[in-house]
Enzyme design. Structure first.
Site, PDB file in Angstrom:
ATOM      1  N   GLU A 137       1.682  10.466  -4.377  1.00  0.00           N
ATOM      2  CA  GLU A 137       2.621   9.484  -3.851  1.00  0.00           C
ATOM      3  C   GLU A 137       2.167   8.090  -4.294  1.00  0.00           C
ATOM      4  O   GLU A 137       0.973   7.794  -4.334  1.00  0.00           O
ATOM      5  CB  GLU A 137       2.619   9.576  -2.324  1.00  0.00           C
ATOM      6  CG  GLU A 137       3.434   8.519  -1.609  1.00  0.00           C
ATOM      7  CD  GLU A 137       3.146   8.471  -0.124  1.00  0.00           C
ATOM      8  OE1 GLU A 137       4.028   8.036   0.632  1.00  0.00           O
ATOM      9  OE2 GLU A 137       2.027   8.870   0.286  1.00  0.00           O
ATOM     10  N   LYS A 155      10.820  12.141   0.463  1.00  0.00           N
ATOM     11  CA  LYS A 155      10.056  12.244   1.698  1.00  0.00           C
ATOM     12  C   LYS A 155      10.982  12.395   2.896  1.00  0.00           C
ATOM     13  O   LYS A 155      11.897  11.596   3.093  1.00  0.00           O
ATOM     14  CB  LYS A 155       9.176  10.998   1.860  1.00  0.00           C
ATOM     15  CG  LYS A 155       8.199  11.059   3.022  1.00  0.00           C
ATOM     16  CD  LYS A 155       7.261   9.858   3.020  1.00  0.00           C
ATOM     17  CE  LYS A 155       6.204   9.984   4.111  1.00  0.00           C
ATOM     18  NZ  LYS A 155       5.257   8.849   4.091  1.00  0.00           N
ATOM     19  N   CYS A 185       2.731  12.928   1.814  1.00  0.00           N
ATOM     20  CA  CYS A 185       1.864  12.307   2.816  1.00  0.00           C
ATOM     21  C   CYS A 185       2.062  12.918   4.201  1.00  0.00           C
ATOM     22  O   CYS A 185       1.819  14.103   4.410  1.00  0.00           O
ATOM     23  CB  CYS A 185       2.073  10.799   2.811  1.00  0.00           C
ATOM     24  SG  CYS A 185       0.678   9.871   3.524  1.00  0.00           S
TER      25      CYS A 185
END
Length: 512
Positions: free
Chosen positions: A257, A317, A371
């Protein structure tokens, strides 16, 4: 009341020791036993305060990494919100404990509390679930059988049965409670004797690139061009080693990321760097990129970048971080707040992704997580349901690089490997990157604040572990069970017999 609150707060601190950096998971049942004892036989209002003290004792130390990285106000605000959930459960606990089988009812309520606070308010905060703390214990293989939610319930049940044992007054009650503790503990570790394994459908050689972050290493926006260049350089260097026979050639490469913290479709230099890297290595690269959505929004994406055809399939995401990647209620907040401090670094809000199918990279079905996505249940499960053979986690923990958040997230990732029965490839901007096996063991990992590349051949897996299905049932069912338990507790409380006060017997006066 004060004594109960102090003991509860201390028990919360003890629970925080179950997670990194201390990571002594065996304290969890004892901390939960104290929680149950302290919230027993009090009014719900008092139970709320005692539960809140426990939540403060636990959550403030648990996410203390937010204070030096994101800022003191953010840490205080988030920890306070999360502590409230333990307070609400504390208010329900005295009612639930009126039931004969209250340890089981309260364990279900604990899981309901964890799942609700993991999704609300806004995107929720899943850090601190009991199931994430067992990866280095004999209970870890149970993640494949009952999932993170199921393991949370087992740990909570053990703790509350210990409380039942402590509170038992009669010998037969103590014997029953002790037998229940032994039985639940034995059942919990049975998976360690026979771990769940999935069928292997093939193998793939995967490279995870950790390019490193310029400057101090805690700000991906410090030098955006050099950040991308670091990942280009590391990938080209890998290609040179492959050409020289010093490294196996990967089937595909994973960048982290924010490996491009600027839109690669708008920045010609960054686009050219990605193209150079992919053509040098000659295989697809899963690039982590910030992409413009519109004038007021951005997307955090994993983009499959082919050396011949360029950008292709994408994952966005699913769970942007509130007040970290977007500002909830931006339109009603004063401009002086939005345009100052940490919030000033978020000029545009990040949109949530909704992809449910895995990415196809070099003929491999890859479930991507970006993440904090790895700590949520929905994204990984739905991609595995649609045939993912391998998990990839693209992460940028640079903001937390000097804190314990790094190790906490890596432990969560290990729990996901066990729960899904699949290998996980982790690529981080400057740590920690690595490869995790389906049993949660670490095949290889990097050090922080270094430029490094991990290359490993991993098995591809098919099918589903029962833990994914069980975890989903518990996520949906425990709130309903909790409501039923509270209603039953209220009914029991109203039906509790009371002893009527009888007048003293009348004594006749013999002289009357």
């Amino acid at each position: 009341m004060l004594a109960r609150s102090l003991v509860a707060a201390l028990a919360g601190v003890v629970l925080s020791l179950a997670y990194e950096p201390v990571a002594v998971a065996y304290v969890m049942p004892f901390a939960l036993a104290a929680y149950a004892v302290c919230t027993r036989e009090v009014r719900s209002r008092a139970g709320f305060l005692v539960g809140l003290a426990f939540g403060v004792g636990f959550y403030f130390p648990h996410i203390h990494w937010m204070s030096p990285s994101i800022g003191l106000p953010a840490w205080l605000a988030l920890a306070s919100v999360e502590a409230l959930f333990y307070g609400v459960l504390g208010a329900l606990s005295p009612v639930i404990q009126r039931l004969r089988s209250w340890p089981a009812w309260l364990a279900a309520a604990w899981v309901a509390m964890e799942t609700i606070r993991s999704t609300w308010p806004f995107s929720g905060m899943p850090w601190g679930r009991l199931g994430f703390g067992v990866v280095d214990t004999p209970l870890a293989p149970a993640l494949a059988y009952v999932g993170v939610n199921g393991v949370s319930m087992l740990v909570a049940l053990l703790g509350f049965l210990l409380a039942r044992l402590l509170l038992s007054a009669r010998g037969d009650e103590r014997l029953f409670a002790l037998a229940a503790v032994v039985l639940v503990a034995a059942v919990s570790v049975i998976p360690a004797v026979r771990p769940w394994t999935l069928d292997t459908t093939g193998t793939a050689t995967v490279a995870a690139v950790q390019g490193n972050v310029p400057g101090r290493g805690d700000d991906v926006l410090y030098d955006v061009e050099q950040l991308t260049q670091n990942h280009v350089d590391a990938t080209v260097a890998l290609a040179d080693r492959v050409a020289a026979g010093e490294s196996p050639g990967p089937d595909f490469v994973v960048w982290p990321e924010n490996s491009t913290a600027r839109d690669p479709f708008e920045d010609a230099g960054i686009n050219a760097g990605i193209t150079r890297a992919t053509q040098a290595i000659g295989v697809p690269v899963l690039v982590g990129a910030i992409v413009d959505a519109d004038a007021g929004h951005i997307l955090n994406q994993g983009i499959v970048w082919d050396p011949e055809t360029g950008a292709g399939d994408r994952y966005a995401k699913r769970h942007p971080v509130a007040y970290g990647e977007y500002i909830p209620l931006r339109s009603v907040l004063p401009d002086s707040l939005v345009n100052s401090g940490q919030l000033a670094r978020i000029p545009r809000d990040m949109l949530s992704g909704s992809r449910s199918t895995p990415l196809t990279i070099a003929c491999v079905e890859v479930a991507d997580s970006i993440c904090f996505d790895v700590a949520y249940d929905d994204g990984i499960k739905t991609q595995v349901d649609h045939g993912a053979e391998l998990l990839a986690v693209q992460t940028s923990n640079a903001s937390f690089i000097f804190t314990d958040q790094i190790e906490q997230q890596f432990a969560i990732t290990r729990a996901r490997a066990i729960e899904t029965g699949r290998y996980v490839v982790v690529a981080a901007t400057n740590g920690v990157s690595g490869v995790i096996a389906p049993d949660g063991s670490v095949v290889e990992r990097t050090q922080r604040r270094t430029q490094d590349v991990v290359v490993q051949t991993v098995d591809l897996k098919s099918g589903r572990t029962p833990g994914l299905a069980v975890g989903e049932v518990l996520r949906a069912g425990t709130p309903v069970v909790t409501v039923l338990g509270v209603l039953c507790g209220i009914i029991v409380g109203r039906r509790k017999p009371t002893t009527a006060v009888q007048p003293p017997p009348r004594i006749e006066d013999p002289d009357a």
